[in-house]
Write a protein that holds these residues in place. Structure first.
Motif, mmCIF file in Angstrom:
data_model
loop_
_atom_site.group_PDB
_atom_site.id
_atom_site.type_symbol
_atom_site.label_atom_id
_atom_site.label_comp_id
_atom_site.label_asym_id
_atom_site.label_seq_id
_atom_site.Cartn_x
_atom_site.Cartn_y
_atom_site.Cartn_z
ATOM 1 N N TRP A 60 0.830 -1.202 0.000
ATOM 2 C CA TRP A 60 0.000 0.000 0.000
ATOM 3 C C TRP A 60 0.871 1.261 0.000
ATOM 4 C CZ3 TRP A 60 -4.446 1.374 -1.540
ATOM 5 C CH2 TRP A 60 -4.981 2.599 -1.165
ATOM 6 N N THR A 61 1.965 1.236 0.766
ATOM 7 C CA THR A 61 2.885 2.372 0.802
ATOM 8 C C THR A 61 3.499 2.609 -0.571
ATOM 9 O OG1 THR A 61 3.376 1.943 3.131
ATOM 10 C CG2 THR A 61 4.953 3.302 1.919
ATOM 11 N N LEU A 62 3.927 1.539 -1.237
ATOM 12 C CA LEU A 62 4.503 1.654 -2.576
ATOM 13 C C LEU A 62 3.473 2.190 -3.566
ATOM 14 C CD1 LEU A 62 6.844 1.186 -4.563
ATOM 15 C CD2 LEU A 62 5.986 -1.150 -4.865
ATOM 16 N N LEU A 63 2.258 1.654 -3.509
ATOM 17 C CA LEU A 63 1.190 2.107 -4.395
ATOM 18 C C LEU A 63 0.876 3.584 -4.160
ATOM 19 C CD1 LEU A 63 -0.835 1.244 -6.570
ATOM 20 C CD2 LEU A 63 -2.415 0.647 -4.742
ATOM 21 N N SER A 64 0.848 3.974 -2.898
ATOM 22 C CA SER A 64 0.574 5.365 -2.540
ATOM 23 C C SER A 64 1.690 6.275 -3.056
ATOM 24 C CB SER A 64 0.445 5.494 -1.023
ATOM 25 O OG SER A 64 0.225 6.827 -0.664
ATOM 26 N N ALA B 160 -7.605 9.944 -19.015
ATOM 27 C CA ALA B 160 -7.037 8.929 -18.120
ATOM 28 C C ALA B 160 -6.486 9.577 -16.855
ATOM 29 C CB ALA B 160 -5.939 8.149 -18.847
ATOM 30 N N GLY B 161 -5.769 10.684 -17.022
ATOM 31 C CA GLY B 161 -5.214 11.385 -15.856
ATOM 32 C C GLY B 161 -6.293 11.941 -14.952
ATOM 33 N N ASP B 162 -7.345 12.502 -15.542
ATOM 34 C CA ASP B 162 -8.418 13.083 -14.733
ATOM 35 C C ASP B 162 -9.216 12.007 -13.994
ATOM 36 O OD1 ASP B 162 -7.606 15.584 -15.520
ATOM 37 O OD2 ASP B 162 -9.056 15.721 -17.163
ATOM 38 N N VAL B 163 -9.424 10.863 -14.651
ATOM 39 C CA VAL B 163 -10.101 9.746 -13.972
ATOM 40 C C VAL B 163 -9.230 9.256 -12.809
ATOM 41 C CG1 VAL B 163 -10.827 7.333 -14.228
ATOM 42 C CG2 VAL B 163 -11.498 9.022 -15.947
ATOM 43 N N PHE B 164 -7.932 9.112 -13.071
ATOM 44 C CA PHE B 164 -7.009 8.675 -12.017
ATOM 45 C C PHE B 164 -7.012 9.667 -10.860
ATOM 46 C CE2 PHE B 164 -2.861 9.037 -10.014
ATOM 47 C CZ PHE B 164 -2.688 7.746 -9.538
ATOM 48 N N LYS B 165 -6.865 10.965 -11.204
ATOM 49 C CA LYS B 165 -6.784 12.007 -10.182
ATOM 50 C C LYS B 165 -8.066 12.060 -9.347
ATOM 51 C CE LYS B 165 -6.904 16.074 -11.885
ATOM 52 N NZ LYS B 165 -6.539 17.303 -12.599
ATOM 53 N N THR B 166 -9.216 12.001 -10.005
ATOM 54 C CA THR B 166 -10.487 12.073 -9.288
ATOM 55 C C THR B 166 -10.664 10.855 -8.383
ATOM 56 O OG1 THR B 166 -11.412 13.341 -11.121
ATOM 57 C CG2 THR B 166 -12.980 12.370 -9.582
ATOM 58 N N THR B 167 -10.301 9.694 -8.885
ATOM 59 C CA THR B 167 -10.357 8.484 -8.057
ATOM 60 C C THR B 167 -9.431 8.620 -6.856
ATOM 61 O OG1 THR B 167 -10.843 7.172 -10.028
ATOM 62 C CG2 THR B 167 -10.084 5.970 -8.087
ATOM 63 N N TYR B 168 -8.241 9.150 -7.085
ATOM 64 C CA TYR B 168 -7.260 9.379 -6.018
ATOM 65 C C TYR B 168 -7.862 10.297 -4.953
ATOM 66 C CZ TYR B 168 -2.808 10.939 -3.919
ATOM 67 O OH TYR B 168 -1.785 11.244 -3.049
ATOM 68 N N LEU C 151 -10.657 8.351 -3.025
ATOM 69 C CA LEU C 151 -10.110 7.318 -2.140
ATOM 70 C C LEU C 151 -9.353 7.894 -0.955
ATOM 71 C CD1 LEU C 151 -8.862 4.632 -4.701
ATOM 72 C CD2 LEU C 151 -10.925 4.566 -3.269
ATOM 73 N N ASN C 152 -8.802 9.107 -1.120
ATOM 74 C CA ASN C 152 -8.052 9.740 -0.025
ATOM 75 C C ASN C 152 -8.900 10.732 0.764
ATOM 76 O OD1 ASN C 152 -5.202 8.739 -0.054
ATOM 77 N ND2 ASN C 152 -5.441 9.283 -2.210
ATOM 78 N N ASP C 153 -10.224 10.666 0.586
ATOM 79 C CA ASP C 153 -11.153 11.541 1.312
ATOM 80 C C ASP C 153 -10.756 13.017 1.235
ATOM 81 O OD1 ASP C 153 -12.844 9.462 2.154
ATOM 82 O OD2 ASP C 153 -11.527 8.992 3.843
ATOM 83 N N SER C 154 -10.369 13.450 0.037
ATOM 84 C CA SER C 154 -10.033 14.865 -0.166
ATOM 85 C C SER C 154 -11.312 15.693 -0.058
ATOM 86 C CB SER C 154 -9.406 15.051 -1.550
ATOM 87 O OG SER C 154 -8.197 14.337 -1.641
ATOM 88 N N PRO C 155 -11.175 16.985 0.212
ATOM 89 C CA PRO C 155 -12.365 17.842 0.278
ATOM 90 C C PRO C 155 -13.183 17.755 -1.013
ATOM 91 C CG PRO C 155 -10.458 19.005 1.131
ATOM 92 C CD PRO C 155 -9.946 17.716 0.550
#
Length: 195
Positions: free
Chosen positions: A16-20, A147-155, A158-162
């Motif tokens: 998980w640390t590596l993935l993060s 692809a980047g926007d989907v990744f970023k939004t998912t990120y 998943l990280n409970d951003s505002p």
């Protein structure tokens, strides 16, 4: 048995640390990747006619605002573009220095940076609409944006951003999809006219 379970938990935590860490690197450096195919298209065709150079302006403004938020520190002439960017940067720097202690200002600055970034594809969408064509625009660039926007939004989710982070990310995805639909629509119109 307990030792085996403990080792498995450590492996999961290390993974998980590596993935993060990898996700964080993509967040920092991945934003530049979509522009490589567009640059190649401009080099190949020797003109920027199909690409909205205002995309670059929106990206600069969003990143300048983001820098001030984090506190790490129709253009016809390139000189006008650079003068605007310089003036805008100096203005933002002055206002930020004056209002740095204001929580409301800092939050508004962050939200404004996110809003500008969310509008990154809008100039391209409008130019395509105005031209009734996507000729000269790199579809690969838009696919990488998506692809980047989907990744970023998912990120962000998943990280409970505002909420403003994932709302702006979702807006970017919507604009990306609209541009991709223009590619299909305008290519379809061309085939009908030719056929």
């Amino acid at each position: 048995m307990d030792t085996e379970v403990g080792l498995q938990e450590e492996d999961v935590e290390a993974s998980w640390t590596l993935l993060s860490w990898l996700a964080s690197c993509l967040m920092v450096f991945g934003g530049a990747l979509p522009y490589v195919p567009q640059y190649q298209e401009i080099q190949r065709s020797s003109n920027t006619e199909g690409f909205s150079t205002r995309v670059c302006l929106v990206l600069l403004i969003a990143n300048i605002l983001r820098i001030f938020f984090c506190y790490f520190w129709k253009w016809s002439l390139f000189e006008d573009y650079m003068l605007f960017c310089l003036g805008f940067t100096v203005l933002c720097a002055g206002v930020t220095l004056l209002l740095l202690d204001s929580v409301v200002f800092v939050e508004a600055l962050g939200s404004l940076a996110l809003l500008f970034e969310a509008m990154l594809g809008l100039p391209q969408l409008l130019q395509n609409f105005s031209n009734h064509s996507t000729k000269g625009m790199s579809v690969k660039m838009v696919l990488l944006w998506t692809a980047g926007d989907v990744f970023k939004t998912t990120y962000f989710i998943l990280n409970d951003s505002p909420a403003q982070f994932w709302i702006c990310g979702s807006t970017q995805i919507f604009i990306d999809v609209a541009i991709l639909l223009q590619v299909l629509l305008y290519n379809q119109d061309t085939r009908i006219k030719l056929g």
